[in-house]
Every structure is written in C-alpha cells, then in structure tokens.
Design an enzyme around this catalytic site. Structure first.
Site, PDB file in Angstrom:
ATOM      1  CG  ASP A 108      44.832  46.120  44.594  1.00  0.00           C
ATOM      2  OD1 ASP A 108      44.441  44.982  43.943  1.00  0.00           O
ATOM      3  OD2 ASP A 108      44.083  46.241  45.650  1.00  0.00           O
ATOM      4  CE1 TYR A 157      39.873  40.790  45.773  1.00  0.00           C
ATOM      5  CE2 TYR A 157      39.877  39.509  44.345  1.00  0.00           C
ATOM      6  CZ  TYR A 157      39.873  40.494  44.489  1.00  0.00           C
ATOM      7  OH  TYR A 157      40.390  41.464  43.880  1.00  0.00           O
ATOM      8  CE1 TYR A 236      38.860  44.441  47.529  1.00  0.00           C
ATOM      9  CE2 TYR A 236      39.489  44.615  49.911  1.00  0.00           C
ATOM     10  CZ  TYR A 236      39.744  44.589  48.746  1.00  0.00           C
ATOM     11  OH  TYR A 236      41.654  44.221  47.762  1.00  0.00           O
ATOM     12  CG  HIS A 293      46.957  42.174  41.704  1.00  0.00           C
ATOM     13  ND1 HIS A 293      46.327  42.367  41.449  1.00  0.00           N
ATOM     14  CD2 HIS A 293      47.392  42.579  42.924  1.00  0.00           C
ATOM     15  CE1 HIS A 293      46.249  43.336  42.028  1.00  0.00           C
ATOM     16  NE2 HIS A 293      46.595  43.595  42.823  1.00  0.00           N
TER      17      HIS A 293
END
Length: 319
Positions: A108, A157, A236, A293
C-alpha cells in the site's frame, strides 16, 4: 510470535529524525536485514503473517510503525509526511540500529515508501519489493488529487479521505470501521459507499471477519483510540509536498526488485503495474490470484513463497 496476538512480538521505541518511532525487531543476530513498511490504515502488524516466517528463514525483520500511526509520533502539519521525510525516518532508524543496508519491502503506501527509499537512499538499499503498489515515477508536473482521479477512478475514494468529515467519521466509529475494511475480497464492499459517500455511517453494520483474529482487531482499535486518524490521513493530503520533494529524483531504479500484484485489488489493480520493467529493469513480477488488497494476510502462504524464492536469489542467508 503468534500472528493472532500482536503482543507476542518484540516491541521497541527510539528517537529518530526528530520523532519517537515504535518498531518491531526480530532475529537481531542476523546480518541480513529486511525493512517492512505498512500502508493505510495499517500498523506494523499488517505484516504479522510475514514477520515470523521471514525470521525463521534467518532474516532480521525490522518493521516500523510509520509516522502518523499507532505509537509513533504524528506531527500535525501535512508538510511532515513527504516521502523524503519518511525515507529519512527509515535511514535514521537504521542508523539507530547500526544496520548499514536492508532489503526494503512495502505494501500500500508502504510500497511507495519502499520505492522512494530506494531512490533517496540508494546506498542503504540492496533490493526493493512491493505488494500491490506499482512503481510510479516522480511527476514532472504537479497533478492535484481531484485531477488525478479523473484518470484513475479506482482512486476516487481518496478525495473523501482528505476531508475533515472522514477523520471525524473514523474516530467516531473505530471498531465498525476496521470490521468493515479488514476483510477478504470475497466479503469486501467499496471503501466509500457510492450512495452515502461515507465509510461507515449510514451503512449496514459489518460483522467481524473470521479472517481477522479478535486480538488483532482489538489492537487496531486501541491504537487508533490513542492516536486518532488524523496523522495517517495526511498521506492523502501530501501530493504537493511529495511533488516538490520527489520531482528531481532519478526515475530509473536499477536495484533488484520484486512486484507482487493481487488479482482482485480494487484500489491497486494489477494493470497499474504493466510496463514496470521500463523504469525498473531488474524487476521480477509475481501475481497472487483470488486476493484483494489485504493480500499479505488473505493469502499469506503465496506471499511468503514469493518472498522466500526472490530473497534466495537476491539476498540469500548464509547457511
């Protein structure tokens, strides 16, 4: 070490690069060290199925909790979360441990961290591997997240995760959040609901997956109750910071590399890794079928086999 109980691993703490870092360090007598890096909303224990396996193979296994997460410090400012800063965290941790070089392995956001660490600190990295996260060359022109998702809707998202509402929602619904998110792909729904636009609120209550041990779920919830979600969500919000820090990096990685894709990962589909060999010429690409994932614990036997085979070629332990 019991993968179903995070308290059975050896926990350490140190001051490095100006922050307090929590980390796992197993099999310290080995001269062959691996640095495992987690993503969001993970903690070190996202690697719980790999740590004992790799230590048993003879490797020293070092697994930090990233800045912003768990028991590691979480600076408030987004500018503190660029990949150059994170790479300096890893280098400082290795300095503290007096470990000169490692093989770095990520998943990730940790996958991106692994690729970037091998660029910022080439002299510290013998080889690099990533699960799910393909190598992405540093951008030469800044692209805001809102523009990026127009070309990569699988990442849409992420826009919600930059909002105060997302942070508040996670903090108010920690157990429900992790129950919903941490489940095998066959039982997984979208991260953000298409109708409500939320992570948890307004959605049916999801029971705990049998794939997540109760003590592991409790560990995540407890860690987030203490730390909160704000730090990790900076990953993010940092695109502009990362652009400035990474834009002048050499885009070619010549180190031995491993890219492991997960067939059913909705956020990072295998197609994103197509053509990786153009910029990572010494890469070996492997694939795990039927996994989403959370491939590391959804298909641990397959992940561990890929690591064992690749490490035997590029970073063997002396018998």
């Amino acid at each position: 070490m019991d993968p179903s109980d995070p308290t059975t691993f050896t926990h350490y703490y140190c001051q490095a690069n100006g922050i307090r870092i929590q980390y796992i360090d197993e099999n310290q007598s080995s001269e062959k060290a691996l640095l495992l890096i987690h993503g969001w909303p993970d903690l070190w224990c996202g690697w719980r199925e790999q740590i004992p396996f790799l230590a048993k193979l003879g490797y020293r296994v070092i697994v930090p909790t990233l800045r912003g997460f768990g028991e590691t410090d979480a600076p408030a400012e987004t500018s503190a979360y660029g990949d150059k800063t994170l790479s300096s965290d890893f280098a400082a941790l290795l300095d503290h441990l007096q470990v000169p070089t490692v093989v770095v392995i990520g998943h990730d956001w940790g996958g991106l961290c692994a690729w970037r660490f091998s660029q910022f600190y080439r002299e510290r990295v013998d080889a690099v591997a990533s699960f799910c996260t393909p190598y992405i060359a540093p951008e030469k022109q800044y692209i805001p997240l809102e523009v990026l998702v127009q070309y990569a809707p699988n990442l849409s998202y992420q826009v919600y995760l930059t909002t105060p509402a997302a942070e508040a929602e996670i903090n108010a619904n920690l157990e429900a959040f992790f129950k919903r998110l941490h489940r095998p792909i066959a039982d997984f729904e979208s991260i953000v609901d298409e109708t409500s636009g939320t992570l948890v609120e307004g959605r049916p209550v999801a029971p705990k997956s049998d794939a997540i041990p109760q003590k592991v779920l409790d560990y995540y919830v407890s860690a987030y109750k203490k730390r909160g979600a704000a730090g990790g969500l900076n990953f993010y919000k940092r695109r502009k910071v990362n652009f400035e820090e990474c834009k002048d990096l050499d885009p070619v990685i010549t180190k031995p590399a491993l890219m492991v894709t997960a067939e059913l990962d909705p956020a990072l589909p295998p197609s994103m890794a197509h053509g990786i060999e153009k910029l990572v010429p010494n890469v070996e690409v492997q694939h795990v079928e039927g996994a989403g994932h959370w491939v590391l614990w959804e298909k641990p036997a397959e992940c561990n086999a890929h690591l064992k085979d690749w490490l035997a070629k590029v970073y063997p332990v002396k018998s």
